[in-house]
Design a protein around this motif. Structure first.
Motif, PDB file in Angstrom:
ATOM      1  N   SER A  53       0.827  -1.211   0.000  1.00 16.01           N
ATOM      2  CA  SER A  53       0.000   0.000   0.000  1.00 16.01           C
ATOM      3  C   SER A  53       0.858   1.258   0.000  1.00 16.01           C
ATOM      4  CB  SER A  53      -0.904  -0.010   1.247  1.00 16.01           C
ATOM      5  OG  SER A  53      -1.379   1.291   1.523  1.00 16.01           O
ATOM      6  N   ALA A  54       0.718   2.060  -1.051  1.00 12.81           N
ATOM      7  CA  ALA A  54       1.484   3.310  -1.120  1.00 12.81           C
ATOM      8  C   ALA A  54       1.126   4.215   0.053  1.00 12.81           C
ATOM      9  CB  ALA A  54       1.213   4.015  -2.443  1.00 12.81           C
ATOM     10  N   ILE A  93       2.800   3.010   3.184  1.00  9.12           N
ATOM     11  CA  ILE A  93       4.247   3.257   3.139  1.00  9.12           C
ATOM     12  C   ILE A  93       4.527   4.731   3.458  1.00  9.12           C
ATOM     13  CG2 ILE A  93       6.257   3.344   1.600  1.00  9.12           C
ATOM     14  CD1 ILE A  93       4.973   0.907   0.126  1.00  9.12           C
ATOM     15  N   VAL A  94       3.729   5.606   2.870  1.00  7.07           N
ATOM     16  CA  VAL A  94       3.912   7.041   3.140  1.00  7.07           C
ATOM     17  C   VAL A  94       3.714   7.324   4.626  1.00  7.07           C
ATOM     18  CG1 VAL A  94       2.904   9.332   2.754  1.00  7.07           C
ATOM     19  CG2 VAL A  94       3.289   7.784   0.813  1.00  7.07           C
ATOM     20  N   ARG A 125       4.044  -4.268  -8.046  1.00  9.18           N
ATOM     21  CA  ARG A 125       4.066  -3.258  -6.970  1.00  9.18           C
ATOM     22  C   ARG A 125       5.040  -2.118  -7.268  1.00  9.18           C
ATOM     23  NH1 ARG A 125       5.939  -5.360  -2.102  1.00  9.18           N
ATOM     24  NH2 ARG A 125       6.730  -7.185  -3.215  1.00  9.18           N
ATOM     25  N   THR A 178       3.282   0.986  -6.900  1.00 11.55           N
ATOM     26  CA  THR A 178       3.039   1.295  -5.478  1.00 11.55           C
ATOM     27  C   THR A 178       4.240   2.024  -4.879  1.00 11.55           C
ATOM     28  OG1 THR A 178       1.771  -0.752  -5.342  1.00 11.55           O
ATOM     29  CG2 THR A 178       2.439   0.245  -3.259  1.00 11.55           C
ATOM     30  N   VAL A 179       5.405   1.485  -5.140  1.00  9.61           N
ATOM     31  CA  VAL A 179       6.631   2.094  -4.586  1.00  9.61           C
ATOM     32  C   VAL A 179       6.829   3.494  -5.152  1.00  9.61           C
ATOM     33  CG1 VAL A 179       9.108   1.808  -4.263  1.00  9.61           C
ATOM     34  CG2 VAL A 179       7.677  -0.194  -4.565  1.00  9.61           C
ATOM     35  N   ALA A 186       4.632   5.535  -6.422  1.00 16.10           N
ATOM     36  CA  ALA A 186       3.615   6.483  -5.924  1.00 16.10           C
ATOM     37  C   ALA A 186       4.025   6.962  -4.531  1.00 16.10           C
ATOM     38  CB  ALA A 186       2.250   5.811  -5.878  1.00 16.10           C
ATOM     39  N   ALA A 187       4.492   6.027  -3.715  1.00 16.28           N
ATOM     40  CA  ALA A 187       4.942   6.411  -2.366  1.00 16.28           C
ATOM     41  C   ALA A 187       6.132   7.359  -2.467  1.00 16.28           C
ATOM     42  CB  ALA A 187       5.313   5.171  -1.569  1.00 16.28           C
ATOM     43  N   GLU A 234       4.993  10.900  -3.417  1.00 19.54           N
ATOM     44  CA  GLU A 234       4.310  11.555  -2.297  1.00 19.54           C
ATOM     45  C   GLU A 234       5.323  11.961  -1.213  1.00 19.54           C
ATOM     46  OE1 GLU A 234       1.184  12.369  -1.832  1.00 19.54           O
ATOM     47  OE2 GLU A 234       1.212  12.823   0.334  1.00 19.54           O
TER      48      GLU A 234
END
Lengths: 542, 301
Positions: free
Chosen positions: A43-44, A47-48, A113, A116-117, A119-120, A123
């Motif tokens: 989950s991005a 993780i953020v 993923r 996902t990484v 995107a995190a 952000e």
């Protein structure tokens, strides 16, 4: 200087105001926000949240966006088994199950993923602009092992060209992943290739260098900075790692940091490491973490060194251990304290201090580095020295310099963790703070009052009346009876009539009748007291 | 509580560790000691639990993919702590991954948190008679496991030529002269072989590479080989040339050649071969001498 600037300058071997600190928070970020690893690493948003929590709690100079070396492997068809407190494990290797290398393609930025990484990363680079974010990519050799399994070692002899083709493909994946991370805003790309520790320098030159060097060149061309992470027994390859052209290398506790420093300084490559992950950060206590951090800082030096754990932090690493590392990184004074304490090992050596403080006098202990060498320690000792005479003989004070072993044992026995600290009758009262005069006086007075009350409750006594029966003796006993009646007290009266015992009371013939008051005070009950405590009691009656 | 005795089983993937474990779990002498197993379940580096014999023994698994030795340590210690707390365990059998360093595992058992609950009785390294020589030149753990072993089991002897078994045994003798060897097939190890082993603590550092005398030398060039000179190089190296495999361009064309235990074979080149490219695994010859010996076989045009 921001943390990001500090890390970037250290990686370039430029001067910094202090050594940067980069805790490798991977799935541990999940622990910080109450998410299991299998939930967190998918989950991005989580993780953020986890990285932001780590940034707030550990005040680091840099952090990885995510630490999971199975991301590329998963996108390329490796089966994963997930765990709640670990990164996933690759459990099936596609190239051993019918998939051909030609069937594989370099994954795009949205596959598996990877999206996902990234995107995190996007952000986090916006939310944490002052922290150097590391984008992690799996090194070609480790990725090849994910795809082919351990057949790769046999393949180096049986079919080296096939192994090279596979490594070339993995290098392409690595190049793409590095580019994605740089485009997502990560200033640093770490190529993590732990499996290279399994081979020697000759094989490294043949099966690693040609495939990882272009990745570092490409990162440099794109104005990014690079790091080469290898954990395990990789000492034999440190020179070869530097020769691959990274800006920085990072190693774990299996390799002496002093050796890494020597090689890296000669090669003009910066380096990082090597806090002990399991024994210290996971299983140790904050003080252990601080000692380990100080040892690394001293060995690593101030130029081109980054303090970091050797690998992905375990999920359940106690946050207080990492916060303790932060403390020594940020506070040079705390470093001095730990350095001094590190000179002595007192693990497990404790005094039983439960009887401490039961003497008549109030004892003020000041635990210091050394008041002659440390300004805060000196001010604290001066504060007590000035106040003590106001209590005349009731207060006794002394300094315990922890450079001496017995003082360190005393300190740990009182559970003191910081210096300077003032303890009053063994109770920690002022920690790392010079108390104003009035506050110190009030604290001592409060203890005197407590002792007075306690003394009344705990003391017992008797009257010893020494002498043969006589008229004079009868008058003495009558006086005692009347006094007790007036006081309303109940004090035992012991009659000593035997002349052979008179001498025990220091009486010569003709010196009776005599009266002695005898006081009893409970100092220890159902326990064996420490010598240090008994010594204080004895002083009271000498 | 008395310390739990530990039997450590090491060996490269495919050497036959699972077969050996299953054989052990059928031995009354082992079962009577109330064994538990600590295994790496996932990934090809470990063993496949599905292949383990079912029975009245607990199996603890380490699920870390075994990529990072330090991360594995965390899982390892957690499992050991659980086992240490059990009073019904008489024997712990640990299956190490093919890339483990034996001394690391010994260090795990000595962790202060485990407070002497374990005593390593012996570590046994299983060696594949058909493949050990090839792996040993590349994977340093394959060699360091042999060097640290208290006993060596040369497995799959039925699948290897007698000369190959002899060569492996000689190599093992060089690497670890103190460890008794047992040549067997399908992991058949008698209990008394294990009982006779004495654990001697591994004091040596982890290997930084395959030991210097063991070398894998790659030869790649665009030249044409002089057949006589090449044969001469192979003859000169003799039994110090453990393996050779790859393509060589002769005046008549590209050929695939192989040398195993001093047996030379030659056949048609593989379609994808483009030029001379072979790997020689040698023993007790300096690398530069190997390179020089083969360089003479490829004269300048």
């Amino acid at each position: 200087m921001t943390g990001k600037e500090r890390v970037e300058r250290a990686i370039r071997r430029q001067p910094v105001d202090r050594v940067p600190w980069v805790p490798f928070v991977g799935c541990h970020g999940g622990a910080l926000i109450g998410a299991a690893a299998d939930e967190y690493l998918k989950s991005a948003a989580k993780i953020v949240e986890g990285v932001a929590a780590a940034a707030a709690r550990y005040r680091p100079d840099g952090l990885p966006v995510m630490f999971d070396l199975q991301v590329e492997a998963e996108a390329l068809g490796c089966s994963l088994t997930w765990a709640r407190e670990n990164p996933p494990a690759v459990t099936a290797h596609p190239l051993t199950q019918g998939t051909k290398l030609a069937d594989l393609h370099v994954p795009g930025p949205d596959e598996g993923r990877i999206g996902t990484v990234l995107a995190a990363a996007r952000e986090l680079t916006a939310r944490l602009p002052d922290i150097a974010l590391y984008g992690l990519v799996t090194g070609p050799f480790t990725l090849a092992l994910h795809l082919l399994g351990t057949d790769i070692f046999m393949g180096m002899f049986d079919s080296p060209d096939e192994v090279r083709n596979l490594l070339r493909f993995c290098s392409d994946v690595c190049l793409a992943m590095a580019r994605y991370h740089l485009e997502a805003g990560c200033p640093i790309v770490a190529v993590v290739d732990p499996m290279t520790s399994q081979i020697g320098p000759d094989q490294f030159a043949e099966f690693v260098t040609p495939f990882v060097s272009p990745v570092f060149d490409a990162i440099r061309d794109q104005k990014g900075l690079s790091s080469f992470f290898v954990c395990g027994h990789a000492q034999q390859n440190i020179v070869a790692m530097c020769d691959c052209g990274p800006d920085n290398i990072s190693v774990d506790e299996n390799i002496p940091l002093q050796y890494v420093r020597q090689v890296c300084e000669a090669k003009k490559v910066s380096f990082g490491g090597n806090l002990q992950l399991t024994s210290v950060l996971l299983l140790g206590e904050p003080l252990d973490a601080q000692r380990n951090a100080v040892a690394c800082l001293e060995t690593g030096g101030e130029v081109g060194f980054i303090l970091a754990p050797g690998c992905d932090l375990p999920y359940a690493t106690p946050p207080e251990n990492l916060a303790a590392v932060t403390e020594v990184v940020l506070d040079p004074y705390r470093r001095d304290v730990v350095r001094t304490m590190a000179a002595e090992t007192v693990s497990g050596e404790r005094l039983d201090m439960s009887d401490y403080g039961q003497q008549d006098k109030v004892i003020v202990d000041i635990i210091t580095l050394d008041s002659e060498a440390c300004a805060p320690c000196q001010y604290m000792v001066d504060a007590v020295r000035k106040v003590a005479p106001e209590f005349e003989d009731i207060v006794e004070w002394r300094e315990h310099k922890i450079k001496y072993r017995e003082s360190l044992v005393f300190m740990t026995s009182l559970m003191v963790r910081n210096v300077p600290t003032i303890c009053i009758d063994g109770q920690i009262t002022f920690v790392s703070r010079i108390p104003p005069r009035d506050e110190l006086v009030a604290a001592i007075q409060q203890r005197i009052n407590e002792k007075f009350r306690m003394g009344i409750l705990q003391r017992q006594g008797s009257l010893h009346v020494v002498g043969e029966d006589s008229d004079d003796m009868e008058q003495v006993l009558d006086a005692i009876r009347r006094a007790l009646k007036e006081l309303g007290g109940d004090v035992p009266v012991v009659r000593i009539r035997e002349p052979e015992k008179f001498r025990d009371y220091g009486l010569l013939p003709g010196q009776t009748p005599a009266v002695f008051t005898v006081k009893y005070q409970i100092r220890a009950r159902a326990r064996v007291p420490e010598v240090a405590a008994v010594r204080e009691w004895i002083k009271d009656i000498l | 509580m008395a310390p739990i005795h530990v039997l450590l089983v090491t060996g490269y993937l495919g050497a036959g560790k699972t077969t050996l474990l299953n054989h052990l779990l059928a031995l009354p002498e082992v079962l009577s000691r109330r064994p538990v197993l600590l295994v790496n379940e996932f990934g090809s580096l470990g063993i496949d639990r599905q292949l383990l014999r079912p029975g009245d023994h607990a199996v603890f698994e380490i699920n870390k993919g075994s990529l990072f030795c330090i991360c594995t340590k965390t899982s390892f210690l957690e499992a050991l702590a659980t086992i240490a707390g059990r009073a019904d365990v008489g024997l712990l059998i640990i299956e190490a991954t093919g890339v483990s360093e034996t001394r690391d595992i010994e260090a795990f058992l000595d962790e202060p948190t485990l407070a002497g609950r374990f005593r390593l009785q012996a570590n046994v390294c299983v060696v594949d008679a058909t493949g050990f020589v090839k792996v040993a030149a590349f994977l340093k753990a394959a060699v360091s496991q042999v060097r640290a072993a208290d006993g060596l089991v040369v497995n799959k002897a039925d699948l290897a030529a007698e000369a190959d078994v002899h060569q492996v045994r000689q190599l093992l003798q060089h690497l670890n002269p103190e460890a008794p060897q047992l040549v067997t097939r399908q992991g058949q190890v008698p209990a008394d072989f294990l009982d006779r082993l004495d654990h001697r603590r591994s004091r040596e550092e982890a290997l930084s590479a395959a030991p210097a005398p063991l070398a894998a030398v790659s030869i790649r060039n665009d030249r044409t080989a002089n057949r006589e000179a090449l044969a001469d190089a192979i003859r000169t190296l003799g039994d110090r040339l453990l393996r050779l495999k790859g393509h060589v361009r002769f005046p008549e064309g590209l050929r695939f050649i192989e040398v195993a235990a001093e047996r030379y074979t030659e056949r048609k080149a593989l379609p994808e071969a483009r030029g001379t490219a072979f790997v020689a695994i040698t023993w007790a010859v300096p690398r530069h001498e190997v390179q020089a010996a083969f360089a003479r076989a490829f004269p300048s045009p």
